[in-house]
Enzyme design. Sequence first.
Site, PDB file in Angstrom:
ATOM      1  CD  GLU A 115      -2.885  -1.344   0.185  1.00 10.64           C
ATOM      2  OE1 GLU A 115      -2.926  -0.475  -0.709  1.00 10.64           O
ATOM      3  OE2 GLU A 115      -3.612  -2.354   0.191  1.00 10.64           O
ATOM      4  CG  HIS A 139      -4.392  -0.315   5.858  1.00  5.68           C
ATOM      5  ND1 HIS A 139      -5.775  -0.188   5.817  1.00  5.68           N
ATOM      6  CD2 HIS A 139      -4.127  -1.498   5.253  1.00  5.68           C
ATOM      7  CE1 HIS A 139      -6.293  -1.234   5.200  1.00  5.68           C
ATOM      8  NE2 HIS A 139      -5.317  -2.051   4.862  1.00  5.68           N
ATOM      9  CG  HIS A 210      -9.283  -3.727   2.686  1.00  8.12           C
ATOM     10  ND1 HIS A 210      -8.595  -3.896   1.510  1.00  8.12           N
ATOM     11  CD2 HIS A 210      -8.327  -3.757   3.661  1.00  8.12           C
ATOM     12  CE1 HIS A 210      -7.304  -4.046   1.765  1.00  8.12           C
ATOM     13  NE2 HIS A 210      -7.114  -3.953   3.063  1.00  8.12           N
TER      14      HIS A 210
HETATM   15  O1  2HA Z   1      -1.696  -7.078   3.491  1.00 14.42           O
HETATM   16  O2  2HA Z   1      -3.478  -4.826   4.530  1.00 14.42           O
HETATM   17  O3  2HA Z   1      -4.214  -3.761   2.242  1.00 14.42           O
HETATM   18  C1  2HA Z   1      -1.517  -5.760   3.750  1.00 14.42           C
HETATM   19  C2  2HA Z   1      -2.792  -5.060   3.583  1.00 14.42           C
HETATM   20  C3  2HA Z   1      -3.194  -4.673   2.220  1.00 14.42           C
HETATM   21 ZN    ZN Z   2      -5.399  -4.028   4.160  1.00 13.45          ZN
END
Ligand code: 2HA
Ligand code: ZN
Length: 284
Positions: A115, A139, A210
Amino acid sequence: MNVLKAPFVQGFIRMADDGWQQGWHERNGGNLSYRIREEEIQEIRESLHPGEWREIGTEVPGLSGEYFLVTGSGKFFRNASLDPEDALTIVEIDETGTQYRIVWGLVNGGRPTSELPTHLMNHEVKKAASHGRHRVIYHAHPTNIVALTFVLPLDDVTFTRELFEMETECPIVFPAGIGVVPWMIPGGREIAVETSKLMQEHDVAVWAHHGLFCSGEDFDLTFGLMHTVEKAAEILVKVLSMGGKRQTIPGDGLRDVSRAFGVSVPEKYVLEKSKEKAGDSPAF
Ligand code: 2HA
Ligand code: ZN
């Protein structure tokens, strides 16, 4: 200075470990990046060994010459504290903002997070919007906020308002609300562009089905933001599982809280809902 002794590296590892312990990072899920201060780079400069320049896959001219500490692609958050030199890397951005090179870490090979385009485009937007104060992009895959993306309409007003009502702290912690990215293929420029557009306005963006992206000034604030959003999402999942709200914080209450704490919340998130009365099913 040894890179692993640098306080910013220690802070990064502690945050990654905290995220792992929350259950937000199954397998190699999630990624973290930190825009390193110039004086922090000076302290570790003799330990840096530049590799080959490689394409980022997008353009971030606003970050030319910057250095980032990031998690590695396919690496597990579980291992950030156990084997940081394998799981993490420091990358340098070139003068054009189109290429990066590894200068430390990933000792057993590999690449920075898949990412990287989203992280860097978010950094570029938040650096400009915060006059350089924001340094962390995070994230994760927290269970409850992802679960909500299967149930709530995928728009910023609904997500923000429903989460604001779940915890009085929410409008104070993320007054600009939460942006919503519809389901998209992760890992490329397209999702990076959509996310960074939302980050001009918000410090938090949810990726439908996600996970979540957060931006902040330091590790504590960024982790705390992720934690607050996920806690509010957990309460909402429980409320919906118990048959929905019977009462809630009114729009005027949310407006008053934000005034009392000196934050400005856009009016669209605190409008009185005409439909929502005691005993109603959820009004979204
Ligand atoms: O695997 O989270 O979005 C890494 C992640 C991809
Ligand atoms: Zn992810």
